[in-house]
Design an enzyme around this catalytic site. Structure first.
Site, PDB file in Angstrom:
ATOM      1  N   HIS A 174      -8.088 -10.605  54.283  1.00 34.48           N
ATOM      2  CA  HIS A 174      -9.157 -11.967  53.826  1.00 34.48           C
ATOM      3  C   HIS A 174      -8.947 -13.071  54.671  1.00 34.48           C
ATOM      4  O   HIS A 174      -7.809 -13.097  55.447  1.00 34.48           O
ATOM      5  CB  HIS A 174      -8.978 -12.101  52.244  1.00 34.48           C
ATOM      6  CG  HIS A 174      -7.434 -12.989  52.142  1.00 34.48           C
ATOM      7  ND1 HIS A 174      -6.265 -12.255  51.979  1.00 34.48           N
ATOM      8  CD2 HIS A 174      -7.307 -14.190  52.152  1.00 34.48           C
ATOM      9  CE1 HIS A 174      -5.344 -13.208  52.115  1.00 34.48           C
ATOM     10  NE2 HIS A 174      -6.038 -14.487  51.861  1.00 34.48           N
ATOM     11  N   ASP A 222      -9.248 -17.193  54.105  1.00 34.08           N
ATOM     12  CA  ASP A 222      -9.042 -18.222  52.942  1.00 34.08           C
ATOM     13  C   ASP A 222     -10.564 -18.619  52.713  1.00 34.08           C
ATOM     14  O   ASP A 222     -11.098 -19.468  53.932  1.00 34.08           O
ATOM     15  CB  ASP A 222      -7.809 -18.895  52.803  1.00 34.08           C
ATOM     16  CG  ASP A 222      -6.487 -18.379  52.501  1.00 34.08           C
ATOM     17  OD1 ASP A 222      -6.495 -17.309  52.016  1.00 34.08           O
ATOM     18  OD2 ASP A 222      -5.613 -18.950  53.105  1.00 34.08           O
ATOM     19  N   HIS A 270      -5.945 -12.491  57.177  1.00 29.88           N
ATOM     20  CA  HIS A 270      -4.457 -12.270  57.092  1.00 29.88           C
ATOM     21  C   HIS A 270      -4.288 -11.330  56.060  1.00 29.88           C
ATOM     22  O   HIS A 270      -5.238 -11.193  55.026  1.00 29.88           O
ATOM     23  CB  HIS A 270      -3.791 -13.643  56.983  1.00 29.88           C
ATOM     24  CG  HIS A 270      -4.240 -14.761  56.070  1.00 29.88           C
ATOM     25  ND1 HIS A 270      -5.586 -15.378  56.382  1.00 29.88           N
ATOM     26  CD2 HIS A 270      -3.665 -14.984  54.740  1.00 29.88           C
ATOM     27  CE1 HIS A 270      -5.703 -15.937  55.318  1.00 29.88           C
ATOM     28  NE2 HIS A 270      -4.693 -15.872  54.226  1.00 29.88           N
ATOM     29  N   ARG A 273       9.018  -9.984  46.589  1.00 31.11           N
ATOM     30  CA  ARG A 273       8.750 -11.113  47.399  1.00 31.11           C
ATOM     31  C   ARG A 273       7.875 -12.282  46.768  1.00 31.11           C
ATOM     32  O   ARG A 273       7.186 -12.031  46.132  1.00 31.11           O
ATOM     33  CB  ARG A 273       7.909 -10.913  48.637  1.00 31.11           C
ATOM     34  CG  ARG A 273       7.375 -12.005  49.538  1.00 31.11           C
ATOM     35  CD  ARG A 273       6.878 -11.436  50.782  1.00 31.11           C
ATOM     36  NE  ARG A 273       6.157 -12.523  51.692  1.00 31.11           N
ATOM     37  CZ  ARG A 273       4.954 -13.047  51.803  1.00 31.11           C
ATOM     38  NH1 ARG A 273       4.265 -12.098  51.311  1.00 31.11           N
ATOM     39  NH2 ARG A 273       4.780 -13.831  52.327  1.00 31.11           N
TER      40      ARG A 273
HETATM   41  C1  LIG Z   1     -10.259 -20.145  45.587  1.00 35.57           C
HETATM   42  C2  LIG Z   1      -9.436 -19.116  45.633  1.00 35.57           C
HETATM   43  C3  LIG Z   1      -9.892 -17.735  45.471  1.00 35.57           C
HETATM   44  C4  LIG Z   1      -8.544 -16.970  45.952  1.00 35.57           C
HETATM   45  C5  LIG Z   1      -7.469 -17.992  45.510  1.00 35.57           C
HETATM   46  C6  LIG Z   1      -7.876 -19.275  46.123  1.00 35.57           C
HETATM   47  C7  LIG Z   1      -8.060 -19.405  47.538  1.00 35.57           C
HETATM   48  C8  LIG Z   1      -7.873 -17.855  48.289  1.00 35.57           C
HETATM   49  C9  LIG Z   1      -8.498 -16.735  47.587  1.00 35.57           C
HETATM   50  C10 LIG Z   1      -8.033 -15.180  47.791  1.00 35.57           C
HETATM   51  C11 LIG Z   1      -6.507 -15.276  47.524  1.00 35.57           C
HETATM   52  C12 LIG Z   1      -8.428 -14.687  49.019  1.00 35.57           C
HETATM   53  C13 LIG Z   1      -8.070 -13.260  48.983  1.00 35.57           C
HETATM   54  C14 LIG Z   1      -8.642 -12.548  47.877  1.00 35.57           C
HETATM   55  C15 LIG Z   1      -8.090 -13.070  46.485  1.00 35.57           C
HETATM   56  C16 LIG Z   1      -9.014 -12.522  45.204  1.00 35.57           C
HETATM   57  C17 LIG Z   1      -6.569 -12.984  46.356  1.00 35.57           C
HETATM   58  O1  LIG Z   1      -6.315 -11.720  46.658  1.00 35.57           O
HETATM   59  O2  LIG Z   1      -6.024 -13.576  45.514  1.00 35.57           O
HETATM   60  C18 LIG Z   1      -8.512 -14.632  46.573  1.00 35.57           C
HETATM   61  C19 LIG Z   1      -8.195 -15.563  45.453  1.00 35.57           C
HETATM   62  C20 LIG Z   1      -8.973 -15.271  44.185  1.00 35.57           C
HETATM   63  O3  LIG Z   1     -10.464 -14.990  44.195  1.00 35.57           O
HETATM   64  O4  LIG Z   1      -8.500 -15.319  43.144  1.00 35.57           O
HETATM   65  O1  LIG Z   2       1.957 -14.438  50.095  1.00 40.85           O
HETATM   66  C1  LIG Z   2       1.464 -14.727  51.150  1.00 40.85           C
HETATM   67  O2  LIG Z   2       2.103 -14.615  52.117  1.00 40.85           O
HETATM   68  C2  LIG Z   2       0.037 -14.882  51.634  1.00 40.85           C
HETATM   69  C3  LIG Z   2      -0.689 -14.953  50.445  1.00 40.85           C
HETATM   70  C4  LIG Z   2      -2.412 -15.336  50.628  1.00 40.85           C
HETATM   71  O3  LIG Z   2      -2.689 -15.148  51.798  1.00 40.85           O
HETATM   72  C5  LIG Z   2      -3.148 -15.936  49.972  1.00 40.85           C
HETATM   73  O4  LIG Z   2      -2.808 -16.033  48.645  1.00 40.85           O
HETATM   74  O5  LIG Z   2      -4.387 -16.590  50.057  1.00 40.85           O
HETATM   75 FE   LIG Z   3      -4.818 -16.085  52.000  1.00 35.10          FE
END
Ligand SMILES: C=C1C[C@]23C[C@H]1CC[C@H]2[C@]1(C)CCC[C@@](C)(C(=O)O)[C@H]1[C@@H]3C(=O)O
Ligand SMILES: O=C(O)CCC(=O)C(=O)O
Ligand SMILES: [Fe+2]
Length: 370
Positions: free
Chosen positions: A234, A236, A290, A300
């Site tokens: 994804h 951010d 990433h 972790r």
């Molecule tokens: C505003 C946000 C949505 C997420 C948490 C924060 C910033 C990053 C987003 C996220 C981490 C991007 C990857 C997918 C996601 C679903 C996750 O894996 O947590 C995303 C977060 C979210 O929607 O909860």
């Molecule tokens: O835990 C990590 O190293 C990355 C997590 C991440 O990319 C995120 O929460 O947006």
């Molecule tokens: Fe991220």
């Protein structure tokens, strides 16, 4: 089946204490072959170590070399390490200790802070309410941070109200930690402004009253780590991410089509540009893909602060970053609309910002000014 229907019909629960022992991985967690991780073969990503104290010293030579280093990294992929950041190591230790305290609680207790379907904050175990496939092998505790003076206890009161007296100290620690993250993000914004030639104040002032997101991530160990992902690929959607990872390692960044590894360094924060800052710089600084991989040896943990503009701020690049060679790439928008898009309309993936812009264009008469 849509994710909403799935959530209503089959709310299965990811209990880390059980799943980490299981060698039979449920289908919902297994990623397609072309997205499966291969961490043994990931080369290290060489990112600059940005000396924040050096930059803040104001020494013209140090300021210009630091600005040049950060610019190169942000034009290429948007990732760099922040060292000499001034955040108290005792506070970092306390934050990790408290994070462990929470994640080691039994599931029933963590669920007191349950993140409800459609909401952004609270405890989520593997997003089983939101998605039905490619589930992340993680549990998260997400909360709102506001830099507004009137919200100076927002984190502390959230934990007191949702988890009770036992979490008073926890709330204090994360109030302090989030304040520190907001402060260093503002210093990084000064540096990014200087590096882009708009001066130290421009972005600092834009984010001064930030309304941000703080998240604690727990990636339980997994008996078949090559089938799953802790966090899928994804970018951010937010503006700037300040991450502190423990000493286990698992963060990977896609550069030139190859997944690269960012080794843990307890002295440093990993900082990356998100989609909203990419739009603010008119695409000059990149928000890059990433992911987080898991392993079978050790759980972790990471702490992520996602800097976001206050709700009324219009995301629009300064005129200095717009030219005939580099015309406006994205229309004006406000962060809450992109946030809502990521939560309700769309599963965050490789091209969230482009998909959001298309969605904006179809839902209103989109105008790109200047
Ligand atoms: C505003 C946000 C949505 C997420 C948490 C924060 C910033 C990053 C987003 C996220 C981490 C991007 C990857 C997918 C996601 C679903 C996750 O894996 O947590 C995303 C977060 C979210 O929607 O909860
Ligand atoms: O835990 C990590 O190293 C990355 C997590 C991440 O990319 C995120 O929460 O947006
Ligand atoms: Fe991220």
């Amino acid at each position: 089946m849509s994710s909403a229907n799935y959530a209503e019909q089959k709310p299965f629960v990811f209990d880390a204490s059980i799943f980490q022992k299981q060698s039979n991985i449920p289908q919902e967690f297994i990623w397609p072959d072309d997205e499966k991780p291969n961490p043994e073969s990931s080369p290290v990503l060489h990112v600059p170590r940005i000396d924040l104290k050096g930059f803040l010293s104001g020494d013209p030579l140090v300021v210009s070399t630091t600005a040049e280093l950060v610019k190169q990294a942000c034009v290429e992929h948007g990732f760099f390490l922040l060292v000499n950041h001034g955040v108290d190591f005792e506070l970092l230790k306390l934050a990790h200790k408290n994070m462990e305290f929470f994640f080691e609680k039994p599931l029933q207790e963590k669920l007191k802070a349950d993140r409800k379907y459609g909401e952004s904050f609270g405890y989520a175990s593997s997003f089983t309410k939101r998605f039905s496939s490619k589930l992340p092998w993680k549990e998260t505790l997400t909360f709102r941070y506001s830099a507004d003076q009137k919200d100076s206890n927002i984190v502390e009161s959230y934990f007191l109200n949702t988890l009770g007296e036992e979490f008073q100290e926890f709330g204090k620690v994360f109030q302090k930690y989030s304040d520190a993250m907001s402060n260093i993000s503002l210093s990084v914004m000064e540096l990014l402004g200087v590096s882009l030639g708009v001066g130290p104040k421009y972005f600092r002032e834009f984010f001064e009253e930030n309304d941000s997101v703080m998240r604690l991530n727990n990636y339980p160990l997994c008996q078949k780590p090559d089938l799953v992902l802790g966090t899928g690929p994804h970018r951010d959607p937010t503006s700037l991410t300040v991450l502190h990872q423990d000493d286990v390692g698992g963060l990977e960044v896609l550069v030139n089509g190859i997944w690269h590894f960012i080794p843990p360094d307890p002295q440093a924060f990993v900082v990356n540009v998100g989609d909203t800052f990419m739009a603010l710089t008119n695409g000059i600084y990149k928000s890059c893909f990433h992911r987080a991989v898991v392993n079978s040896r050790s759980p972790r943990r990471s702490l992520a602060f996602f800097l976001c503009p206050k709700e009324d701020k219009v995301v629009k690049p300064p005129n200095e970053l717009i030219s005939s060679d580099n015309p406006r790439l994205y229309p004006d928008f406000k962060w809450p609309d992109l946030h809502e898009f990521t939560q309700k309309c769309y599963r965050v993936d490789m091209n969230t910002l482009d998909a959001f812009v298309k969605w904006l264009g179809s839902s209103q008469n989109m105008a790109i000014s200047a």
